[in-house]
Write a protein that holds these residues in place. Sequence first.
Motif, PDB file in Angstrom:
ATOM      1  N   LEU A   1     -17.717 -42.948 -73.002  1.00 39.09           N
ATOM      2  CA  LEU A   1     -18.486 -44.167 -72.766  1.00 39.09           C
ATOM      3  C   LEU A   1     -17.620 -45.422 -72.791  1.00 39.09           C
ATOM      4  O   LEU A   1     -17.935 -46.408 -72.113  1.00 39.09           O
ATOM      5  CB  LEU A   1     -19.612 -44.277 -73.793  1.00 39.09           C
ATOM      6  N   ASP A   2     -16.504 -45.415 -73.534  1.00 41.81           N
ATOM      7  CA  ASP A   2     -15.612 -46.579 -73.547  1.00 41.81           C
ATOM      8  C   ASP A   2     -15.149 -46.926 -72.137  1.00 41.81           C
ATOM      9  O   ASP A   2     -15.187 -48.084 -71.723  1.00 41.81           O
ATOM     10  CB  ASP A   2     -14.392 -46.335 -74.433  1.00 41.81           C
ATOM     11  N   LEU A   3     -14.688 -45.918 -71.401  1.00 45.56           N
ATOM     12  CA  LEU A   3     -14.213 -46.172 -70.042  1.00 45.56           C
ATOM     13  C   LEU A   3     -15.366 -46.646 -69.155  1.00 45.56           C
ATOM     14  O   LEU A   3     -15.194 -47.531 -68.321  1.00 45.56           O
ATOM     15  CB  LEU A   3     -13.555 -44.920 -69.451  1.00 45.56           C
TER      16      LEU A   3
ATOM     17  N   VAL B   1      -3.024 -48.569 -58.478  1.00 44.45           N
ATOM     18  CA  VAL B   1      -4.171 -48.251 -57.635  1.00 44.45           C
ATOM     19  C   VAL B   1      -5.255 -49.311 -57.830  1.00 44.45           C
ATOM     20  O   VAL B   1      -5.709 -49.525 -58.954  1.00 44.45           O
ATOM     21  CB  VAL B   1      -4.728 -46.854 -57.985  1.00 44.45           C
ATOM     22  N   PRO B   2      -5.680 -49.980 -56.754  1.00 42.43           N
ATOM     23  CA  PRO B   2      -6.734 -50.991 -56.877  1.00 42.43           C
ATOM     24  C   PRO B   2      -8.033 -50.384 -57.418  1.00 42.43           C
ATOM     25  O   PRO B   2      -8.400 -49.269 -57.042  1.00 42.43           O
ATOM     26  CB  PRO B   2      -6.935 -51.481 -55.443  1.00 42.43           C
ATOM     27  N   THR B   3      -8.702 -51.104 -58.296  1.00 47.65           N
ATOM     28  CA  THR B   3      -9.970 -50.638 -58.866  1.00 47.65           C
ATOM     29  C   THR B   3     -11.099 -51.626 -58.612  1.00 47.65           C
ATOM     30  O   THR B   3     -12.186 -51.454 -59.153  1.00 47.65           O
ATOM     31  CB  THR B   3      -9.830 -50.413 -60.385  1.00 47.65           C
TER      32      THR B   3
ATOM     33  N   THR C   1       2.273 -41.159 -64.880  1.00 49.05           N
ATOM     34  CA  THR C   1       0.852 -41.239 -64.541  1.00 49.05           C
ATOM     35  C   THR C   1       0.324 -42.649 -64.762  1.00 49.05           C
ATOM     36  O   THR C   1      -0.413 -43.185 -63.917  1.00 49.05           O
ATOM     37  CB  THR C   1       0.043 -40.217 -65.353  1.00 49.05           C
ATOM     38  N   ILE C   2       0.690 -43.262 -65.873  1.00 46.56           N
ATOM     39  CA  ILE C   2       0.245 -44.633 -66.142  1.00 46.56           C
ATOM     40  C   ILE C   2       0.770 -45.585 -65.066  1.00 46.56           C
ATOM     41  O   ILE C   2       0.020 -46.409 -64.532  1.00 46.56           O
ATOM     42  CB  ILE C   2       0.693 -45.092 -67.543  1.00 46.56           C
ATOM     43  N   VAL C   3       2.038 -45.466 -64.733  1.00 52.15           N
ATOM     44  CA  VAL C   3       2.637 -46.341 -63.718  1.00 52.15           C
ATOM     45  C   VAL C   3       1.953 -46.127 -62.367  1.00 52.15           C
ATOM     46  O   VAL C   3       1.601 -47.086 -61.676  1.00 52.15           O
ATOM     47  CB  VAL C   3       4.162 -46.106 -63.627  1.00 52.15           C
TER      48      VAL C   3
ATOM     49  N   ASN D   1      -8.400 -42.247 -63.337  1.00 52.93           N
ATOM     50  CA  ASN D   1      -8.164 -43.355 -64.260  1.00 52.93           C
ATOM     51  C   ASN D   1      -8.293 -42.919 -65.711  1.00 52.93           C
ATOM     52  O   ASN D   1      -7.901 -43.648 -66.614  1.00 52.93           O
ATOM     53  CB  ASN D   1      -9.122 -44.512 -63.993  1.00 52.93           C
ATOM     54  N   ASN D   2      -8.847 -41.747 -65.935  1.00 53.73           N
ATOM     55  CA  ASN D   2      -9.006 -41.177 -67.270  1.00 53.73           C
ATOM     56  C   ASN D   2      -7.876 -40.176 -67.486  1.00 53.73           C
ATOM     57  O   ASN D   2      -7.918 -39.056 -66.976  1.00 53.73           O
ATOM     58  CB  ASN D   2     -10.374 -40.499 -67.380  1.00 53.73           C
TER      59      ASN D   2
END
Length: 129
Positions: free
Chosen positions: A24-26, A86-88, A79-81, A41-42
Amino acid sequence: DAGLMSPFEHGEVFVLDDGGEVDLDLGNYERTMDLHLERDNNITTGKIYSAVIEKERKGAYLGKTVQMIPHISGEIVDTIVRMGQVPTDGSSVKPQICLIELGGTVGDIESMIFLEALRTLRYQVGHEN
């Protein structure tokens, strides 16, 4: 997989537009910041381990012993980089910031490799970033 976790231990599940099930945080970040997040993104430990195993099976490590550092931590950083570019927001503009929430409890052994990866990332991109 957030859809398989106990809601008594982890809280409610949020379903993203692409069907990804996240905590739920995300979901709250997506709603309050008006973002369009996807399952990628997770970033989870399971996803990282799977990616490293897949690379190992394809010969990416040239038969070397796969280790937590540098292979697992490096995959987390990569992965983070990658996801940070990536546009969100529905545009095609590369984001200016990447917000990272390190879940779990600091000090738990499960999150230590993520803390090491973030330390490495901070070193790579510089303190000012």
